[in-house]
Design a protein around this motif. Structure first.
Motif: not given
Length: 343
Positions: A11, A154, A223, A225, A234, A236, A242
């Motif tokens: 993140m 992910g 979590l 996105g 999500a 990253p 995020v």
């Protein structure tokens, strides 16, 4: 699968690294709706709080107004426009944001990437803590394990047991009971919020975010996105925002340990209603007597309704903490009947 990272590291790089989502200048309004962009009435409500803070501090010659995670800086100018002129002239405005300063930002707004060392006045952190990176732990048949993620795809895998500090935080705030349950370790958010409170020499700090409390933690985590106004996986990789919801009850305790003298944990719906945003439609009689005024009032009611919608922004948690002053009176009454923070 590429090199695996902890979620906190992934993140941090995805949001704030050299090519990170926010480092390259992405603005929240381009990707999701926030209270700031829905209506100037949100800023006006916070202005009412600032007026009380100013009075409680004895109307100092200079009063700090700091927006942490300022985005485009619009909240600072909105609050300033909504307070009496004499107070507006005494405000020292600081936007804390790593993205570049937007063109057209008023010259009086200081743009910096760190929170000031000393603050006397009011700090606003609207949808900031949910972007403070954190690790994820999942309960497996072999016990809790830190979750690792491939930042390009992910895809996840189980890593080592959580650190001692993460395990301690989890035991207190987010215990896992069943295999597959997850905890988002909020220690970094607690530390970030405590750093804000510690800098407060006198005044008030308020954090607003999607949140939860210990009695109702989401068992599989939060979590998420966001990109171009839509919810996305999500991943990253720097292509999306995020986020994860905030354990505001844990942050409240961290703030108290950092020196907060007053605390209120409530919902945005309850807080804004206490500050005068009801969402009530204007009486039809106004339409006959003053059609233009009716349309203005109807528009304001619609904006209020979106800001206090319990299934949307009204479900945000508000953490209000003070240093050396009481919680402002419209909000202090809420402490007598604390609102449940929804998951």
């Amino acid at each position: 699968m590429g090199a695996l990272l902890t979620w906190q590291t992934a993140m941090e790089r995805a949001l704030y690294g050299p090519d990170g989502f926010y480092r390259r200048g992405e603005r929240p309004v381009e990707h999701f709706r926030t209270s700031v962009h829905i209506s100037g009435r949100f800023a006006a409500a916070l202005a009412r709080v600032l007026v009380e803070v100013d009075a409680a501090l004895g109307h100092p010659d200079r009063l700090d107004l700091v927006d942490v995670g300022a985005g485009g800086g619009g909240l600072l100018t909105g609050v300033t426009a909504a307070v009496p002129p004499g107070l507006a002239a005494r405000l020292d405005l600081t936007a804390v944001e790593i993205a570049p300063r937007p063109a057209g930002t008023p010259a009086r707004v200081r743009w910096r990437d760190r929170i000031p060392r000393e603050i006397t006045g009011m700090v606003i952190a609207n949808e900031w803590l949910d972007n403070v990176p954190l690790d994820v732990v999942e309960r497996t048949p072999d016990g809790p394990r830190t979750v690792l993620v491939d930042p390009a795809t992910g895809a996840e895998s189980h890593g080592p047991p959580p650190s001692a500090s993460d395990a301690d935080w989890m035991e207190r705030w987010w215990p896992l009971s069943e295999t597959g349950d997850r905890a988002e370790i909020g220690g970094p958010r607690c530390a970030a919020w405590a750093a804000v409170v510690r800098r407060l020499r006198g005044g008030l700090a308020v954090a607003m975010d999607y949140s939860h409390v210990r009695a109702s933690r989401p068992v599989y985590g939060t979590l998420t996105g966001y990109r171009d106004g839509a919810t996305v996986p999500a991943v990253p990789d720097g292509s999306c925002d995020v986020t994860a919801h905030v354990a505001l009850d844990a942050c409240a305790v961290a703030g108290q340990a950092a020196g907060a003298t007053g605390t209120l944990l409530t919902t945005q719906r309850a807080a804004l209603r206490a500050l005068g945003l009801t969402g009530a439609r204007p009486p039809l009689e106004l339409a006959r007597r003053d059609p233009g005024g009716y349309l203005v009032a109807l528009g304001a009611a619609g904006e209020d309704a979106e800001l206090i919608d319990p299934g949307g922004l009204g479900g945000f948690g508000w953490l209000v903490q003070t240093a050396g002053i009481p919680v402002p009176s419209p909000l202090a009454r809420l402490a007598e009947a604390p609102a449940r923070i929804p998951t």
